[in-house]
Enzyme design. Structure first.
Site, PDB file in Angstrom:
ATOM      1  N   PRO A  31       0.844  -1.199   0.000  1.00  6.99           N
ATOM      2  CA  PRO A  31       0.000   0.000   0.000  1.00  6.99           C
ATOM      3  C   PRO A  31       0.884   1.256   0.000  1.00  6.99           C
ATOM      4  O   PRO A  31       1.868   1.314   0.725  1.00  6.99           O
ATOM      5  CB  PRO A  31      -0.785  -0.106   1.303  1.00  6.99           C
ATOM      6  CG  PRO A  31      -0.681  -1.534   1.707  1.00  6.99           C
ATOM      7  CD  PRO A  31       0.618  -2.041   1.160  1.00  6.99           C
ATOM      8  N   GLU A  32       0.537   2.211  -0.830  1.00  2.00           N
ATOM      9  CA  GLU A  32       1.286   3.470  -0.909  1.00  2.00           C
ATOM     10  C   GLU A  32       0.366   4.598  -0.424  1.00  2.00           C
ATOM     11  O   GLU A  32      -0.712   4.347   0.087  1.00  2.00           O
ATOM     12  CB  GLU A  32       1.771   3.696  -2.345  1.00  2.00           C
ATOM     13  CG  GLU A  32       2.631   2.530  -2.844  1.00  2.00           C
ATOM     14  CD  GLU A  32       3.140   2.701  -4.269  1.00  2.00           C
ATOM     15  OE1 GLU A  32       3.353   3.856  -4.682  1.00  2.00           O
ATOM     16  OE2 GLU A  32       3.322   1.696  -4.961  1.00  2.00           O
TER      17      GLU A  32
END
Ligand SMILES: [Zn+2]
Length: 290
Positions: free
Chosen positions: A16-17
């Protein structure tokens, strides 16, 4: 997702960014903000650098649900901070997971009164930092500017890129700008036509201005669509992000570049699968030896 996208799923497990973490933050905020933590307890996880000082959370009120880069940062009422990093496969939500449960947090005053942290691959973190001391988390303590803050300008980014390492590796370091990872770095380099192996200090001021603009536009669009799910990421309600079908380079090796139709190439840079167009993103010239 198209067939080319599915190829990506086989060889990588994206983290996840910023857009995925921001989506989760926005969902958690109305639920957790103002709650008092009755008890935070380890489930199938060991006390250590990734899960530390959870007992300190007892009796503290959550004052806000913030984010810094890819970290969730929740200031608590006695001056501590609850820090959550999803790692590769972490997820948060009100439903008790049937497996891979690492932490449960009992809250008062709400009908959804337990927050669960699930993590398959155990790269995530869930810890209370006494007095908000972040020195044990160098990525967080040395993190560069938030890309969606007003003071993140092209000039600020240009200064952050003064390093001989490749632009791809430099952006991964989180120092020039916070929150970007493999997916969104490949995408902004494609959109600004910068080769991932270009030494960061060869980026011109004009390129830095374009790159900053591309970062901001891309992140805003991805947040609107609740991020990118290629494999594990889900929002707290279990929904997938649907930005994946907007990707131009990441995970599209062999598929035509949307700008010039040359097949997208995949190489490894800084130990990460890296996708770019060999036509639109020209290879950098070698440095002359002195
Ligand atoms: Zn191209």
């Amino acid at each position: 997702m198209n067939l080319e996208g599915l190829q990506a799923v086989r060889y990588c497990r994206p983290m996840p960014e910023l857009p995925e973490v921001e989506t989760i933050r926005r969902q958690l905020e109305p639920w957790l903000d103002g709650c008092v933590i009755k008890k935070a307890q380890l489930e199938d996880a060991l006390d250590g650098p990734k899960y530390a000082h959870l007992d300190r959370a007892t009796g503290q009120q959550i004052l806000a649900v913030g984010r810094r880069g890819k970290f969730l940062v929740l200031p608590l009422s006695r001056g501590d901070e609850l820090i959550i990093h999803l790692g590769m496969t972490g997820s948060l939500g009100p439903e008790r997971p049937t497996e891979h449960l690492r932490v449960s947090v009992q809250l008062d005053g709400h009908d959804r009164d337990v927050l669960y942290f699930r993590d398959i691959r155990r790269f995530g973190r869930f810890l209370v930092l006494p007095g908000g001391d972040r020195s044990g988390l160098p990525t967080l303590s040395q993190m560069g500017p938030e890309p969606l803050d007003e003071d993140f300008t092209g000039e600020v980014l240009w200064h952050g890129l003064r390093s001989r390492t490749s632009i791809k590796a430099r952006l991964h370091s989180q120092k020039p700008v916070a929150g970007l990872g493999n997916i969104y770095i490949d995408e902004v380099l494609w959109s600004t036509q910068i080769h991932p192996l270009l030494p960061a200090d060869k980026v011109t001021r004009n390129q830095a201005t374009s790159l900053r603009h591309a970062v901001v536009q891309l992140l805003k669009k991805a947040i609107e669509r609740q991020g990118t799910t290629l494999r594990d990421y889900r929002t707290i309600t279990g929904v997938e992000g649907d930005f994946g079908d907007s990707l131009n380079a990441y995970g599209r090796a062999g598929a035509p570049c949307p700008r010039c139709c040359t097949p997208i190439m995949r190489i490894v840079v800084a130990q990460r699968g890296t996708h770019f167009c060999p036509q639109c993103q020209p290879e950098p010239r070698k440095r002359r030896r002195r």
